[in-house]
Design an enzyme around this catalytic site. Structure first.
Site, PDB file in Angstrom:
ATOM      1  N   ARG A  66       0.802  -1.303   0.132  1.00 59.78           N
ATOM      2  CA  ARG A  66       0.052   0.016  -0.067  1.00 59.78           C
ATOM      3  C   ARG A  66       0.874   1.468   0.079  1.00 59.78           C
ATOM      4  O   ARG A  66       0.594   2.118  -0.441  1.00 59.78           O
ATOM      5  CB  ARG A  66      -0.934   0.117   1.329  1.00 59.78           C
ATOM      6  CG  ARG A  66      -1.925   0.995   1.146  1.00 59.78           C
ATOM      7  CD  ARG A  66      -2.947   0.590   2.432  1.00 59.78           C
ATOM      8  NE  ARG A  66      -4.112   1.744   2.225  1.00 59.78           N
ATOM      9  CZ  ARG A  66      -4.500   2.657   3.107  1.00 59.78           C
ATOM     10  NH1 ARG A  66      -3.700   2.511   4.457  1.00 59.78           N
ATOM     11  NH2 ARG A  66      -5.624   3.300   3.232  1.00 59.78           N
ATOM     12  N   HIS A  70       0.233   4.513  -2.580  1.00 64.05           N
ATOM     13  CA  HIS A  70       0.131   5.787  -2.189  1.00 64.05           C
ATOM     14  C   HIS A  70       1.126   6.400  -2.658  1.00 64.05           C
ATOM     15  O   HIS A  70       0.978   7.968  -2.654  1.00 64.05           O
ATOM     16  CB  HIS A  70      -0.270   5.916  -0.673  1.00 64.05           C
ATOM     17  CG  HIS A  70      -1.392   5.233  -0.216  1.00 64.05           C
ATOM     18  ND1 HIS A  70      -2.407   5.944   0.564  1.00 64.05           N
ATOM     19  CD2 HIS A  70      -2.245   4.013  -0.714  1.00 64.05           C
ATOM     20  CE1 HIS A  70      -3.520   5.137   0.805  1.00 64.05           C
ATOM     21  NE2 HIS A  70      -3.525   4.193   0.131  1.00 64.05           N
ATOM     22  N   ASN A  98      -4.101   8.791   4.230  1.00 66.13           N
ATOM     23  CA  ASN A  98      -2.739   8.063   5.032  1.00 66.13           C
ATOM     24  C   ASN A  98      -2.819   8.268   6.288  1.00 66.13           C
ATOM     25  O   ASN A  98      -2.226   7.201   7.002  1.00 66.13           O
ATOM     26  CB  ASN A  98      -1.642   8.943   4.342  1.00 66.13           C
ATOM     27  CG  ASN A  98      -1.357   8.999   2.980  1.00 66.13           C
ATOM     28  OD1 ASN A  98      -1.940   8.135   2.397  1.00 66.13           O
ATOM     29  ND2 ASN A  98      -0.897   9.911   2.459  1.00 66.13           N
ATOM     30  N   HIS A 197      -6.341  -5.766  -2.897  1.00 66.30           N
ATOM     31  CA  HIS A 197      -7.186  -5.911  -1.883  1.00 66.30           C
ATOM     32  C   HIS A 197      -7.575  -7.296  -1.333  1.00 66.30           C
ATOM     33  O   HIS A 197      -8.152  -7.598  -0.493  1.00 66.30           O
ATOM     34  CB  HIS A 197      -8.397  -5.077  -2.149  1.00 66.30           C
ATOM     35  CG  HIS A 197      -8.371  -3.528  -1.834  1.00 66.30           C
ATOM     36  ND1 HIS A 197      -9.344  -2.653  -1.990  1.00 66.30           N
ATOM     37  CD2 HIS A 197      -7.168  -2.727  -1.462  1.00 66.30           C
ATOM     38  CE1 HIS A 197      -8.970  -1.435  -1.590  1.00 66.30           C
ATOM     39  NE2 HIS A 197      -7.566  -1.451  -1.477  1.00 66.30           N
TER      40      HIS A 197
END
Length: 323
Positions: A66, A70, A98, A197
């Site tokens: 992740r 990001h 975040n 996911h």
């Protein structure tokens, strides 16, 4: 004769100038062998640390993956996500997508320290994030891919871009397609990357609206989640993004969507009578297809506007700039 000589010299100079420009541009390109000579132990050092971190806590694999997402979705894959706030600088860690949810910074710190001990001032934090993401997926049973290397680290970050560019859990399908398109990623790649996911967890605050208000959700699934996520409070309670195998990288995430058991609203939007339904079905029926498409999409995402050549810097501490 003098005219010919001058023309020859001019042509020769232009040739060498063009050649210089070619090699300058070539040196700025990412390459899988970028550290082959300058730091041959870089990749194995990163791999060892990631495997140890994931063995200690399997959720860490999803967290490191992740971090890469990001990072790349805010301006570029440039390690801007790692910069701490200072008295004169606000980074991206406190952005809404975040704050309180991104993790794994300490693992990146450990990797950086170990890599620096092997070859100081050579390997960028941005490349460490990209390689750590790959090893996290592999460690949890997923596919591998060839990580292109040679990124440099940014000297700044963007709180506003982090708040606006990272896709949120309540987006519609059209908004998801648009958000990924702005980063040069098409709808097929968006569905493939969403397969990340299949590992990890999400907080109650990100799926509360779905389990109480959405109609395209299995009723038993919604009820089971409501016990962990009441209509008010308990925002930080966690539930797996893939209830079937949350610590194993597989295709069960897509099966969950087909039976209306996607955890996030944005997850279920991928299978809700829209243009991406068939892609979800294809991935559920073929893990090979999913693994191939996911790997290709990860390479493409990792190539979003990297800083190369003389741009940016190689941070000695991933949490702050060198100066």
């Amino acid at each position: 004769m003098a005219s010919f000589s001058s023309s020859f010299v001019l042509s020769q100079n232009l040739f060498f100038f063009s050649l210089f420009c070619f090699f300058l541009l070539a040196s700025a390109d990412l390459s899988a062998t970028f550290y082959a000579s300058s730091c041959p132990k870089a990749l194995s050092t990163i791999q060892t640390t990631v495997k140890a971190a994931v063995a200690k806590e399997k959720r860490m694999g999803a967290s490191l993956l992740r971090l890469h997402f990001h990072d790349c979705f805010v301006n570029a894959c440039d390690a801007s996500i790692l910069l701490d706030d200072t008295s004169s600088f606000t980074g991206e860690k406190t952005a809404t997508p975040n704050a309180g949810s991104l993790r794994g910074y300490e693992v990146i710190d450990t990797i950086k320290s170990q890599v620096e001990s092997v070859c100081p001032n050579v390997v960028s934090c941005a490349d460490i994030i990209a390689v750590a993401a790959r090893h996290s997926v592999v460690t949890l049973g997923g596919p591998s891919w060839t990580v292109q290397l040679g990124r440099r680290d940014s000297t700044t970050a963007s709180l506003s871009a982090a708040n606006s560019d990272i896709p949120g859990p309540t987006l519609s399908l059209s908004d998801l397609i648009s958000a990924f398109s702005k980063k040069g990623l098409n709808a097929k790649e968006m569905v493939a990357l969403s397969g990340a996911h299949t590992i990890g967890q999400a907080s109650c605050a990100t799926f509360r609206t779905r389990i109480y208000n959405d109609t395209n959700i299995d009723s038993d699934f919604a009820t089971s989640l409501q016990s962990k996520c009441p209509s008010t409070g308990s925002d930080d309670n966690l539930s797996p993004l893939d209830k079937t195998s949350p610590t194993y990288f597989d295709v069960s995430y897509y099966r969950n969507l087909i039976i209306d058991e996607g955890l996030l609203h944005s997850d279920q939007e991928l299978f809700n009578g829209g243009s991406t339904d068939s892609q979800v079905e294809k991935y559920w029926s073929s893990s090979t297809t999913f693994f191939t498409d996911f790997s290709n999409a990860m390479v493409k995402m990792g190539n979003i506007s990297p800083l190369t050549g003389s741009n940016g810097e190689i941070r000695t501490n991933c949490r702050k700039t060198n100066s």
